[in-house]
Design a protein around this motif. Structure first.
Motif, mmCIF file in Angstrom:
data_model
loop_
_atom_site.group_PDB
_atom_site.id
_atom_site.type_symbol
_atom_site.label_atom_id
_atom_site.label_comp_id
_atom_site.label_asym_id
_atom_site.label_seq_id
_atom_site.Cartn_x
_atom_site.Cartn_y
_atom_site.Cartn_z
ATOM 1 N N LEU A 124 -35.931 7.182 -14.395
ATOM 2 C CA LEU A 124 -35.161 5.936 -14.480
ATOM 3 C C LEU A 124 -34.324 5.812 -13.209
ATOM 4 O O LEU A 124 -33.235 6.374 -13.101
ATOM 5 C CB LEU A 124 -34.270 5.937 -15.738
ATOM 6 N N ASP A 125 -34.898 5.112 -12.233
ATOM 7 C CA ASP A 125 -34.203 4.828 -10.958
ATOM 8 C C ASP A 125 -33.580 3.450 -11.157
ATOM 9 O O ASP A 125 -34.164 2.429 -10.794
ATOM 10 C CB ASP A 125 -35.249 4.840 -9.827
ATOM 11 N N ALA A 126 -32.414 3.456 -11.759
ATOM 12 C CA ALA A 126 -31.876 2.230 -12.353
ATOM 13 C C ALA A 126 -31.340 1.244 -11.312
ATOM 14 O O ALA A 126 -30.877 1.654 -10.241
ATOM 15 C CB ALA A 126 -30.757 2.605 -13.319
ATOM 16 N N LYS A 131 -42.935 -10.273 -8.537
ATOM 17 C CA LYS A 131 -43.153 -10.301 -7.089
ATOM 18 C C LYS A 131 -42.962 -8.899 -6.496
ATOM 19 O O LYS A 131 -43.731 -8.448 -5.661
ATOM 20 C CB LYS A 131 -42.131 -11.295 -6.483
ATOM 21 N N ARG A 132 -41.913 -8.237 -6.954
ATOM 22 C CA ARG A 132 -41.665 -6.879 -6.451
ATOM 23 C C ARG A 132 -42.752 -5.908 -6.939
ATOM 24 O O ARG A 132 -43.105 -4.960 -6.241
ATOM 25 C CB ARG A 132 -40.278 -6.384 -6.898
ATOM 26 N N ALA A 133 -43.288 -6.162 -8.123
ATOM 27 C CA ALA A 133 -44.344 -5.276 -8.658
ATOM 28 C C ALA A 133 -45.562 -5.284 -7.731
ATOM 29 O O ALA A 133 -46.248 -4.268 -7.604
ATOM 30 C CB ALA A 133 -44.727 -5.708 -10.069
ATOM 31 N N SER A 187 -39.628 -5.774 -18.833
ATOM 32 C CA SER A 187 -38.292 -5.186 -18.798
ATOM 33 C C SER A 187 -38.336 -3.870 -19.573
ATOM 34 O O SER A 187 -38.710 -3.848 -20.751
ATOM 35 C CB SER A 187 -37.281 -6.143 -19.430
ATOM 36 N N ALA A 188 -37.942 -2.804 -18.911
ATOM 37 C CA ALA A 188 -38.100 -1.462 -19.500
ATOM 38 C C ALA A 188 -37.386 -1.340 -20.844
ATOM 39 O O ALA A 188 -37.855 -0.619 -21.734
ATOM 40 C CB ALA A 188 -37.581 -0.408 -18.522
ATOM 41 N N ASP A 189 -36.256 -2.036 -21.005
ATOM 42 C CA ASP A 189 -35.515 -1.873 -22.264
ATOM 43 C C ASP A 189 -36.071 -2.765 -23.380
ATOM 44 O O ASP A 189 -35.679 -2.618 -24.528
ATOM 45 C CB ASP A 189 -34.013 -2.104 -22.064
ATOM 46 N N LEU A 233 -43.393 0.659 -14.410
ATOM 47 C CA LEU A 233 -42.860 -0.589 -14.971
ATOM 48 C C LEU A 233 -41.952 -1.266 -13.959
ATOM 49 O O LEU A 233 -41.204 -0.599 -13.235
ATOM 50 C CB LEU A 233 -41.976 -0.265 -16.167
ATOM 51 N N GLU A 234 -41.994 -2.581 -13.929
ATOM 52 C CA GLU A 234 -41.104 -3.328 -13.041
ATOM 53 C C GLU A 234 -40.871 -4.710 -13.654
ATOM 54 O O GLU A 234 -41.811 -5.372 -14.066
ATOM 55 C CB GLU A 234 -41.719 -3.432 -11.623
ATOM 56 N N ILE A 235 -39.613 -5.113 -13.658
ATOM 57 C CA ILE A 235 -39.269 -6.382 -14.309
ATOM 58 C C ILE A 235 -39.664 -7.592 -13.459
ATOM 59 O O ILE A 235 -39.954 -8.659 -13.978
ATOM 60 C CB ILE A 235 -37.748 -6.421 -14.627
HETATM 61 C C1 LIG Z 1 -33.521 0.988 -7.385
HETATM 62 S S1 LIG Z 1 -34.864 -0.079 -7.481
HETATM 63 C C2 LIG Z 1 -36.205 1.032 -7.729
HETATM 64 C C3 LIG Z 1 -36.725 1.660 -6.462
HETATM 65 C C4 LIG Z 1 -38.020 2.432 -6.708
HETATM 66 N N1 LIG Z 1 -37.882 3.417 -7.753
HETATM 67 C C5 LIG Z 1 -38.534 3.117 -5.447
HETATM 68 O O1 LIG Z 1 -38.274 4.303 -5.259
HETATM 69 O O2 LIG Z 1 -39.189 2.446 -4.643
HETATM 70 C C6 LIG Z 1 -34.668 -0.727 -9.081
HETATM 71 C C7 LIG Z 1 -35.827 -1.618 -9.533
HETATM 72 O O3 LIG Z 1 -35.660 -1.852 -10.915
HETATM 73 C C8 LIG Z 1 -36.071 -3.158 -11.196
HETATM 74 N N2 LIG Z 1 -35.471 -3.502 -12.510
HETATM 75 C C9 LIG Z 1 -34.248 -4.000 -12.767
HETATM 76 N N3 LIG Z 1 -34.063 -4.144 -14.087
HETATM 77 C C10 LIG Z 1 -35.202 -3.701 -14.679
HETATM 78 C C11 LIG Z 1 -35.631 -3.603 -16.033
HETATM 79 N N4 LIG Z 1 -34.847 -3.982 -17.038
HETATM 80 N N5 LIG Z 1 -36.862 -3.123 -16.265
HETATM 81 C C12 LIG Z 1 -37.685 -2.745 -15.269
HETATM 82 N N6 LIG Z 1 -37.337 -2.838 -13.961
HETATM 83 C C13 LIG Z 1 -36.107 -3.298 -13.682
HETATM 84 C C14 LIG Z 1 -35.594 -3.948 -10.007
HETATM 85 O O4 LIG Z 1 -36.277 -5.170 -9.887
HETATM 86 C C15 LIG Z 1 -35.875 -2.978 -8.874
HETATM 87 O O5 LIG Z 1 -37.148 -3.212 -8.348
#
Ligand SMILES: C[S@@+](CC[C@H](N)C(=O)[O-])C[C@H]1O[C@@H](n2cnc3c(N)ncnc32)[C@H](O)[C@@H]1O
Length: 467
Positions: free
Chosen positions: A351-353, A304-306, A326-328, A299-301
């Motif tokens: 959860l790599d927040a 573009k980053r996804a 959005s994960a939440d 999952l990714e919010i």
């Molecule tokens: C610390 S980075 C993750 C790095 C990734 N786990 C890796 O190892 O490559 C946090 C990511 O969470 C995304 N993010 C922020 N809030 C989010 C949400 N509510 N739901 C899903 N993704 C979210 C950000 O856009 C960012 O890409």
């Protein structure tokens, strides 16, 4: 690397007839980048907009400048009763920062002359250009006095904002200075070997054949390079044999999956809740004994980053279900994922927040200048919401690994202490907790040794008992 940075202490850096951009051209670009960072843009975003032939040199110089910006700004305040206009000030602070090291990249007079040339190119007024020239020449003459005058200023001394220093002192009364020193050092380039393609000893020998000096890192798959190289120099990088990833980040997959992977041909269902750019998603998949043993939803919010997750996985020949949400906001994505994967809950959640990134200042020296003290409480709220939304999605007997690349306790241990009060059924399993960034020294790490190096990170592993 471009001509000017390859020729330290050489007046040839100023010679327009040599190939590659001149030092003056690079200073223009670095000063412009610094001005953008001061206006709140990340260095990474700014550098992406720099012309390709200039980028590597500008990146190296900008990182140097950001590491000592506190000292440079304090010296500028000593030199100038009134702060110059933004463009002139960025150029002046850039040049001062590059003059600060005991063994600077460039001879002092070359740098000053090139800074004056840069001022002409940067539509800085003539009087501002004269002013920059005067300040820099004064610095060359009165260096020791000027540095003595700012030595007691903590921001100048430690090159971190005051609020950041205060927070580190509160969180780490014993270790805060070591953390600051590590933050101001340069991290080595770390690799993760894809065991599905080759073993670590095999890859180390490929590196040796390619003339890239390296040692084994901690964990099963880590390698640390003596000197950073472009990824094109890494054998079989395009074929997915290795990835660039800090050793602390490499702990996530084994922590989450060890002891959980099925050995009976069943599939483990995993949610990577904040996945982009996909470094840890890929490691989870590499860690699985067979492609069938792991089913990963990433999952990714940020849409573009996804896209970067897809790129990461494609290079490595791996596959996950990438979902932009959005994960939440569970009700928007969970029913779709449940239907697609035939699961109600997940066996494991990573959860790599989103966090302050206060643990990776070695790699992103702009972070300390970009963050504001109020950001930490806001980020902690987001982290709490994510934890509380995702925990009910862990299947009984399953796990959630919470991590951040922050050293601040509000984003790590404090968060988990609160979580355990809210969710008393959760049980903590062994995990490293707060890891502090290391001060890397390549000289101490000769071939054959196991290099111990990592960024600052936080890990907590939470288990949901069977009912
Ligand atoms: C610390 S980075 C993750 C790095 C990734 N786990 C890796 O190892 O490559 C946090 C990511 O969470 C995304 N993010 C922020 N809030 C989010 C949400 N509510 N739901 C899903 N993704 C979210 C950000 O856009 C960012 O890409």
């Amino acid at each position: 690397m471009n001509q000017a940075s390859r020729k330290p202490h050489s007046s040839r850096a100023a010679d327009a007839s040599t190939q590659g951009p001149s030092l003056a051209e690079q200073l223009v670009a670095v000063a412009r980048a610094l001005q953008d960072v001061r206006q709140g843009q990340s260095a990474r975003a700014v550098l992406a907009g720099v012309d390709a032939p200039l980028r590597a040199g500008v990146q190296a110089l900008l990182m140097d400048v950001l590491r000592v910006l506190g000292t440079a700004e304090a010296v500028r305040t000593e030199l100038a009763a009134r702060k110059p206009a933004a463009a002139a000030d960025a150029l002046l602070c850039t040049a001062l920062a590059l003059l600060l090291p005991d063994t600077p990249r460039y001879d002092g007079f070359t740098l000053v002359n090139q800074a004056v040339e840069a001022a002409k190119k940067r539509s800085v007024t003539r009087s501002q250009s004269n002013f920059i020239n005067g300040c820099l020449r004064t610095f060359l003459r009165e260096r020791d006095d000027l540095l003595g005058a700012v030595a007691a200023d903590p921001i100048a001394k430690y090159n971190h904002p005051q609020w950041w220093l205060d927070r580190l002192k509160k969180d780490y009364p014993r270790d805060w200075q070591a953390i600051v020193a590590a933050n101001n050092s340069q991290a080595p380039m770390a690799l993760r070997v894809n065991l599905q393609r080759c073993s670590r000893p095999q890859y180390l020998s490929l590196l040796e054949q390619a003339g890239v000096a390296a040692v084994a890192g901690s964990g099963e798959v880590g390698i640390i390079l003596a000197k950073a190289v472009p990824v094109e120099y890494l054998p079989h990088f395009a074929d997915g044999w290795v990835s660039v990833q800090d050793s602390a980040a490499q702990m996530a997959a084994p922590l989450l999956l060890s002891g959980l992977l099925p050995c009976d041909g069943a599939t483990l269902h995993v949610l990577d809740a904040c996945a982009a750019p996909g470094g840890k998603t890929a490691h989870l998949l590499e860690f699985a004994p067979t492609p069938k043993s792991l089913d990963v939803v990433a999952l990714e919010i940020d849409a573009k980053r996804a896209e970067r997750i897809d790129g990461t996985l494609q290079r490595l020949g791996l596959a996950a279900d990438v979902v932009v949400a959005s994960a939440d906001d569970v009700k928007t994505w969970l029913p779709v994922v449940q239907a697609r994967h035939g699961v109600q809950q997940f066996d494991a959640i990573l959860l790599d927040a989103p966090c302050s990134a206060s643990g990776i200042v070695r790699r992103q020296p702009d972070v300390r200048w970009l963050r504001r003290s109020g950001d930490i409480a806001q980020l902690a709220t987001i982290q709490r919401q994510l934890l509380d939304a995702l925990w009910p999605l862990v299947a009984p007997g399953g796990r959630l690994l919470y991590c951040t690349c922050s050293v601040f306790r509000e984003e790590g241990e404090d968060q988990i202490v609160r979580f355990l009060q809210t969710w008393p059924e959760a049980k903590r399993l062994a995990a490293p907790g707060h890891l502090l960034p290391q001060h890397w020294n390549a000289v101490d790490n000769s071939p054959g040794t196991l290099a111990q190096d990592h960024d600052g990170f936080y890990y907590a592993l939470l288990h949901k008992p069977l009912r």
